[in-house]
Design a protein around this motif. Structure first.
Motif, PDB file in Angstrom:
ATOM      1  N   ASP A 341       2.443   0.780   2.792  1.00  0.00           N
ATOM      2  CA  ASP A 341       2.331  -0.064   1.614  1.00  0.00           C
ATOM      3  C   ASP A 341       1.787   0.801   0.482  1.00  0.00           C
ATOM      4  O   ASP A 341       0.623   1.215   0.483  1.00  0.00           O
ATOM      5  CB  ASP A 341       1.397  -1.230   1.903  1.00  0.00           C
ATOM      6  CG  ASP A 341       1.196  -2.118   0.681  1.00  0.00           C
ATOM      7  OD1 ASP A 341       1.896  -1.908  -0.338  1.00  0.00           O
ATOM      8  OD2 ASP A 341       0.339  -3.024   0.755  1.00  0.00           O
ATOM      9  N   THR A 342       2.641   1.086  -0.486  1.00  0.00           N
ATOM     10  CA  THR A 342       2.247   1.965  -1.603  1.00  0.00           C
ATOM     11  C   THR A 342       1.919   1.171  -2.858  1.00  0.00           C
ATOM     12  O   THR A 342       1.710   1.754  -3.920  1.00  0.00           O
ATOM     13  CB  THR A 342       3.383   2.952  -1.914  1.00  0.00           C
ATOM     14  OG1 THR A 342       4.571   2.208  -2.256  1.00  0.00           O
ATOM     15  CG2 THR A 342       3.677   3.842  -0.715  1.00  0.00           C
ATOM     16  N   THR A 343       1.871  -0.162  -2.726  1.00  0.00           N
ATOM     17  CA  THR A 343       1.607  -0.969  -3.914  1.00  0.00           C
ATOM     18  C   THR A 343       0.114  -1.141  -4.187  1.00  0.00           C
ATOM     19  O   THR A 343      -0.267  -1.555  -5.273  1.00  0.00           O
ATOM     20  CB  THR A 343       2.235  -2.369  -3.753  1.00  0.00           C
ATOM     21  OG1 THR A 343       1.628  -3.039  -2.652  1.00  0.00           O
ATOM     22  CG2 THR A 343       3.740  -2.260  -3.506  1.00  0.00           C
ATOM     23  N   ALA A 344      -0.718  -0.871  -3.167  1.00  0.00           N
ATOM     24  CA  ALA A 344      -2.163  -0.999  -3.353  1.00  0.00           C
ATOM     25  C   ALA A 344      -2.725   0.298  -3.944  1.00  0.00           C
ATOM     26  O   ALA A 344      -2.032   1.309  -4.062  1.00  0.00           O
ATOM     27  CB  ALA A 344      -2.831  -1.316  -2.013  1.00  0.00           C
ATOM     28  N   GLU A 345      -4.016   0.263  -4.315  1.00  0.00           N
ATOM     29  CA  GLU A 345      -4.649   1.463  -4.859  1.00  0.00           C
ATOM     30  C   GLU A 345      -4.631   2.599  -3.850  1.00  0.00           C
ATOM     31  O   GLU A 345      -4.457   3.757  -4.202  1.00  0.00           O
ATOM     32  CB  GLU A 345      -6.086   1.151  -5.280  1.00  0.00           C
ATOM     33  CG  GLU A 345      -6.200   0.177  -6.438  1.00  0.00           C
ATOM     34  CD  GLU A 345      -7.636  -0.027  -6.857  1.00  0.00           C
ATOM     35  OE1 GLU A 345      -8.526   0.648  -6.283  1.00  0.00           O
ATOM     36  OE2 GLU A 345      -7.884  -0.855  -7.759  1.00  0.00           O
ATOM     37  N   LYS A 346      -4.816   2.243  -2.579  1.00  0.00           N
ATOM     38  CA  LYS A 346      -4.770   3.238  -1.523  1.00  0.00           C
ATOM     39  C   LYS A 346      -3.670   2.870  -0.536  1.00  0.00           C
ATOM     40  O   LYS A 346      -3.691   1.795   0.047  1.00  0.00           O
ATOM     41  CB  LYS A 346      -6.129   3.304  -0.804  1.00  0.00           C
ATOM     42  CG  LYS A 346      -6.175   4.365   0.280  1.00  0.00           C
ATOM     43  CD  LYS A 346      -7.544   4.390   0.946  1.00  0.00           C
ATOM     44  CE  LYS A 346      -7.603   5.453   2.034  1.00  0.00           C
ATOM     45  NZ  LYS A 346      -8.935   5.478   2.710  1.00  0.00           N
TER      46      LYS A 346
END
Length: 390
Positions: A341-346
């Motif tokens: 999941d690349t949509t979060a900050e990390k």
């Protein structure tokens, strides 16, 4: 102007029950087994039920005439979203009746809808020839000895070779089976028509299958050996039993049994094992869901392939002791992949849900292993894939 099609009869449940019970009586008479009151009650109950209209396929036809080459599964796909539920649509007692309606090419099937449920009945066009819209429903019963062959449940050609070509043994069972110890003079390997000599306990049988050394079937989850799948080599007939014959010196000479190779799919060799050819019953493949929760994994693909597709055979890590029956239908699931999941900050790893993508149909069951035909599938199937109730 052709006559209008009559409204559905008010007694379709009675008609369905009559069909079911009449056939039950016919089979009982043929097999000399009585039809018990409980069997009649179950047949009545199922025949009166049918399936909810919500289970019908969106384009389910009002009538269908059976064609040569049809199977019950094919026909059910025309009428139902879930083809394996055809026993409910037909109103049959799967436990006691092998083939409840003996459906033949040329018969007309009529979809009757009453009180929010649907059933299939036999029918025939009347009054205006083949193009008439008038359909008459009437109870029919056919006796297979007097008619052409009824249509099968599934394409038997897909599984008949398999029923001969492989078998699962326990470890000790195959080790104790009779073995070929010698070939006729001048032969290193044997083929059709050759004589083979064997020793062991033949148990009074005269018709044998020949197998090569077996391979273990391993449970994908526990790594436990579930059984041993023996590659099929051919068939042989016992033509002369073994004997202990006294020789000229007063000693006993061991004379092995003589067999004639009837069929050789591979070269028959010394050390190959013999197993009595079983009687096969191909008419009891009635699709139904397990009565209690049942799930497992694919233990192996039949053959040497790494992936399997539609109409191929797989071995399941569940068998008789787990409650698996011939005719069980299972849903096949694809393991959800792990993605980032690349949509979060990390960015972090997440696992997507498993997706249902196929249907399995069990046709052979052993103690701890069963074999299933892949009826439909969307993605390649591999060992370790999961199956559950449909």
């Amino acid at each position: 102007m052709p006559a209008a099609r009559p409204a559905p009869l008010a007694v379709p449940a009675v008609l369905a029950a009559c069909l079911t019970l009449a056939t039950a009586s016919a089979w009982a008479q043929a097999s000399k087994l009585p039809v018990t009151p409980e069997q009649r009650r179950v047949a009545d109950q199922v025949a009166a039920a049918g399936v909810p209209l919500s289970e019908l396929a969106p384009s389910a036809p009002d009538t269908y005439t059976v064609k040569p080459g049809d199977t019950l599964w094919d026909i059910s796909k025309l009428f139902l979203k879930s083809p394996w539920r055809w026993p409910e649509l037909w109103g049959m007692n799967r436990e006691q009746i092998r083939n409840p309606h003996l459906i033949y090419p040329g018969q007309m099937l009529v979809l009757v809808k009453v009180d929010g449920r649907a059933r299939l009945e036999f029918g025939q066009r009347v009054g205006g020839g083949a193009t008439s819209d008038v359909v008459k429903l009437s109870p029919q019963m056919r006796i297979s000895a007097l008619d052409a062959n009824p249509i099968p449940t599934i394409p038997l050609a897909l599984i008949q070779p398999f029923l001969t070509d492989t078998v699962v043994f326990d470890t000790d069972e195959l080790a104790k089976a009779p073995r070929i110890v010698a070939a006729q003079e001048g032969h290193v390997v044997l083929g059709q028509g050759d004589l083979a000599y064997a020793r062991g306990d033949f148990g009074g049988a005269t018709d044998f299958r020949i197998f090569r050394n077996s391979r273990p079937l391993v449970d994908p989850a526990t790594r436990e050996i579930l059984g041993y799948e023996a590659p099929y080599v051919g068939t042989a007939d016992l033509i002369r039993p073994a004997e202990d014959r006294p020789d000229a010196d007063g000693k006993t000479a061991i004379v092995p049994a003589t067999l004639k190779i009837r069929l050789a799919k591979q070269e028959v060799g010394i050390g190959d094992r013999l197993a009595p050819a079983p009687q096969r019953n191909l008419d009891r493949y009635v699709p139904h869901a397990p009565e209690k929760p049942l799930e497992g994994q694919i233990a192996a693909l039949y053959g040497d392939a790494l992936n399997a597709g539609q109409n191929q055979i797989v071995a399941l890590n569940r068998g008789k002791r787990d409650g698996v029956e011939r005719g069980h239908v299972f849903a096949l699931w694809r393991d959800g992949p792990v993605v980032r999941d690349t949509t979060a900050e990390k960015a972090e790893a997440i696992k997507l849900p498993d997706e249902r993508h196929g249907v399995l149909f069990v046709f052979e069951v052993y103690e701890r292993v069963s074999y299933a035909l892949i009826i439909s599938v969307q993605q390649p199937v591999k060992a370790g894939d999961r199956f559950t109730q449909p």
